[in-house]
Write an enzyme that holds these catalytic residues in place. Structure first.
Site, PDB file in Angstrom:
ATOM      1  N   SER A   1      -2.163  -9.024  -9.826  1.00  0.00           N
ATOM      2  CA  SER A   1      -3.274  -8.312  -9.159  1.00  0.00           C
ATOM      3  C   SER A   1      -3.283  -8.861  -7.734  1.00  0.00           C
ATOM      4  O   SER A   1      -3.333  -9.913  -7.347  1.00  0.00           O
ATOM      5  CB  SER A   1      -4.419  -8.603  -9.950  1.00  0.00           C
ATOM      6  OG  SER A   1      -5.605  -8.042  -9.196  1.00  0.00           O
TER       7      SER A   1
ATOM      8  N   LYS B   1      -4.837  -8.271 -17.753  1.00  0.00           N
ATOM      9  CA  LYS B   1      -4.697  -7.624 -16.460  1.00  0.00           C
ATOM     10  C   LYS B   1      -5.412  -6.360 -16.832  1.00  0.00           C
ATOM     11  O   LYS B   1      -6.292  -6.042 -15.827  1.00  0.00           O
ATOM     12  CB  LYS B   1      -3.342  -7.358 -16.092  1.00  0.00           C
ATOM     13  CG  LYS B   1      -3.087  -6.377 -14.762  1.00  0.00           C
ATOM     14  CD  LYS B   1      -3.762  -6.881 -13.724  1.00  0.00           C
ATOM     15  CE  LYS B   1      -3.585  -6.011 -12.288  1.00  0.00           C
ATOM     16  NZ  LYS B   1      -3.238  -4.582 -12.431  1.00  0.00           N
TER      17      LYS B   1
ATOM     18  N   HIS C   1      -9.152  -7.057 -16.560  1.00  0.00           N
ATOM     19  CA  HIS C   1      -9.401  -7.090 -15.065  1.00  0.00           C
ATOM     20  C   HIS C   1      -9.828  -6.166 -14.334  1.00  0.00           C
ATOM     21  O   HIS C   1     -10.867  -5.844 -13.717  1.00  0.00           O
ATOM     22  CB  HIS C   1      -8.291  -8.140 -14.477  1.00  0.00           C
ATOM     23  CG  HIS C   1      -8.283  -8.086 -13.053  1.00  0.00           C
ATOM     24  ND1 HIS C   1      -7.846  -6.816 -12.515  1.00  0.00           N
ATOM     25  CD2 HIS C   1      -8.622  -8.835 -11.906  1.00  0.00           C
ATOM     26  CE1 HIS C   1      -7.983  -7.079 -10.924  1.00  0.00           C
ATOM     27  NE2 HIS C   1      -8.462  -8.292 -10.828  1.00  0.00           N
ATOM     28  N   ASN C   2      -8.946  -4.887 -14.606  1.00  0.00           N
ATOM     29  CA  ASN C   2      -8.909  -3.823 -13.968  1.00  0.00           C
ATOM     30  C   ASN C   2     -10.484  -3.025 -14.375  1.00  0.00           C
ATOM     31  O   ASN C   2     -11.079  -2.378 -13.686  1.00  0.00           O
ATOM     32  CB  ASN C   2      -8.006  -2.776 -14.099  1.00  0.00           C
ATOM     33  CG  ASN C   2      -6.782  -3.276 -13.185  1.00  0.00           C
ATOM     34  OD1 ASN C   2      -6.537  -4.431 -13.170  1.00  0.00           O
ATOM     35  ND2 ASN C   2      -6.065  -2.319 -12.661  1.00  0.00           N
TER      36      ASN C   2
ATOM     37  N   GLU D   1     -13.081  -4.647 -12.769  1.00  0.00           N
ATOM     38  CA  GLU D   1     -13.143  -4.163 -11.252  1.00  0.00           C
ATOM     39  C   GLU D   1     -13.924  -2.867 -11.149  1.00  0.00           C
ATOM     40  O   GLU D   1     -14.686  -2.637 -10.554  1.00  0.00           O
ATOM     41  CB  GLU D   1     -11.515  -4.027 -11.195  1.00  0.00           C
ATOM     42  CG  GLU D   1     -11.392  -3.646  -9.603  1.00  0.00           C
ATOM     43  CD  GLU D   1     -10.032  -3.695  -9.219  1.00  0.00           C
ATOM     44  OE1 GLU D   1      -9.077  -4.362  -9.807  1.00  0.00           O
ATOM     45  OE2 GLU D   1      -9.738  -2.601  -8.731  1.00  0.00           O
TER      46      GLU D   1
END
Ligand code: 2AM
Length: 483
Positions: A129, A184, A187-188, A191
């Site tokens: 990322s 990940k 995480h997105n 976001e």
């Protein structure tokens, strides 16, 4: 000729930047790309005079590598990854390592780890990322897969990763098979949530307080010095200050129809599958979907009256309330994301280190923030913390934010402004801290129409009862399931 420390397949911008980063840390990198002309243009272009070995076939790539060989793919997610794995397997030897640094969906990585390791090789799926700039200057890296591979790639990965203030790299081993790509993905999703709550705060500043773009920019810049200090708040301040060639704020000329690549959706779907209330990220995905229905919204705006926005309160106080609403919602979003990780770790037998995950996100990536340092502290203090909202620090922050946050949501509702993320986060907060929910009514209804049975408050958990509510339904109970 000196052999390369690692090989990379896929010289698109992420791949190029990542190998330039590796090379700058002293590694020799062999590179290959399906369209081989890109290999030469890279080696003679951005790679000129540097320690790259350009190769024109997978055989050449593999034979140029130091053992155990490490081959990293940064190609389009999906079919291309499977195809490359099949081409690489016969070229590699036991102990060699295939790494997927692309945006793969974690169930694919779980499947590929099984497949590749069944051939005696090691497999790593790593979240990367930080976008193009992160790849070049220091991304957040989230590797998972065959743990035996970690000692061989650790130095390369940690040397190219972003570093936090004390020099700790934003990269550590995440867990088995798909754990890296899973983290990940979360995480997105987070976001998406951070971006949505910021957008809602901007909307309120603009439509309720009528702040100028410079005032809004200054407000975000000021927030960036406090608890909300983060990359996304920082770029929001810059976006608001940005003027186009006519000296108008560019942001107002951008069509309000959001795109998405699907990782936020994957996160929400995982949460639905796992039965975890990931409401803020879910609302953020749906808010993007509603934004994309621009034409429908324009039609609807012509046939519905909107309440006239009427704000009589103290502007500065309301700006402070917005800051509280953002912080409160952000805590909820991360708490929900961590709740999902905890549940998925259980289902997939991953031994996740939640403090380390916060540290990996602390720098390099889009959600980097000082806030993540606080999450790390919470898990350092109590590694088995069941839920972030049960931590003292976050409890105090939520308690302090509640009043302003409630005022923001109430004001939005009264003035007809949609704040799906800020308001659903507040509802989750209120639901979470309520010992007695109205689900007793749901259970009564389920038993009434479907004989689904219920447990009693004065009974033992696991002891199910059925009532013949109407006198006509009989006493036969149906089976039930709990998500
Ligand atoms: P290309 O330059 O030959 O298109 C991002 O699309 C990267 O993934 C590019 O380097 C692209 O190579 C590579 N890529 C896409 N599909 C691929 C495939 N099926 N096999 C190998 N590389 C692929």
């Amino acid at each position: 000729m000196k052999k390369a420390d690692i090989g990379l397949i896929g010289l698109a911008v992420m791949g190029e930047n990542l190998v330039l980063n590796m090379e700058s840390k002293g590694y020799t990198v062999a590179v290959y790309n399906r369209t081989v002309s890109k290999v030469d243009s890279f080696v003679k272009g951005r790679g000129e005079g540097k320690n790259f070995i350009g190769t024109h076939s997978l055989e050449e790539l593999v034979s140029s590598l130091e053992r155990p060989r490490k081959v990293m793919m940064l190609v389009k997610a999906g079919q291309a990854v499977d195809a490359l794995i099949d081409q690489l397997i016969p070229l590699l030897e036991p102990g060699d390592i295939i790494i997927d640094g692309g945006n793969s969906h974690y169930p694919d990585t779980i499947r590929r780890t099984k497949y590749v390791t069944s051939h005696g090789l090691l497999y790593v799926g790593s979240g990367v990322s930080g976008g193009e700039e992160g790849a070049l200057l220091g991304p957040s890296l989230m590797p998972g897969g065959s743990k035996e591979a970690w000692p061989y790639i650790k130095d390369i990965f940690q040397s190219i990763a972003a570093k936090v203030d004390d020099g700790t790299p934003c990269c550590d081993w995440v867990g088995d098979d798909g754990a890296g790509h899973f983290v990940k993905m979360v995480h997105n999703g987070i976001e998406y949530g951070d971006m949505q709550i910021i957008s809602e705060a901007y909307d309120m500043m603009k439509r309720v307080l009528h702040l100028s773009h410079d005032e809004m920019s200054e407000t975000f810049a000021h927030w960036n010095k406090g608890d909300l200090d983060s990359y996304l708040i920082e770029i929001t301040a810059e976006i608001l200050a940005f003027r186009d060639e006519n000296n108008d704020p560019l942001v107002e000329k951008i069509l309000d129809a959001a795109g998405q690549k699907g990782t936020g959706k994957w996160t929400a779907v995982s949460a639905l599958d796992a039965g975890i209330p990931l409401t803020l990220i879910g609302e953020s995905v749906f808010a993007r979907c509603l934004s994309a229905q621009k034409d429908l919204r324009v039609s609807a705006s012509k046939i519905y009256d909107a309440p006239k926005v009427d704000f009589k309160g103290d502007k500065q106080q309301f700006v402070d309330d917005l800051e509280a609403a953002l912080l409160g919602s952000k805590i909820i979003s991360y708490a929900q994301g961590y709740d999902l990780m905890r549940e998925s770790a259980k289902e997939n037998n991953w031994d996740l280190n939640y403090g380390d995950i916060a540290l990996m996100w602390r720098g390099g990536c889009i959600i980097r923030s000082t806030f993540l340092g606080k999450i790390k502290e919470a898990y350092d203090k109590n590694p088995t913390l069941e839920h972030l909202m049960l931590d003292d620090f976050f409890r105090d922050k939520l308690e302090a934010a509640a009043k302003g946050w409630r005022n923001v949501v109430a004001t939005a509702v009264a003035n007809g402004i949609a704040v799906p993320a800020l308001s659903s986060a507040l509802s989750y907060f209120d639901g979470f801290r309520t010992a007695d929910s109205p689900a007793n009514m749901l259970q009564a209804q389920r038993d009434y129409f479907g004989a689904h049975t219920y447990e009693r408050k004065d009974g033992k958990r696991g002891e199910f009862h059925h009532t013949n509510w109407t006198g006509r339904g009989g006493d036969t109970a149906s089976t039930t399931y709990n998500v």
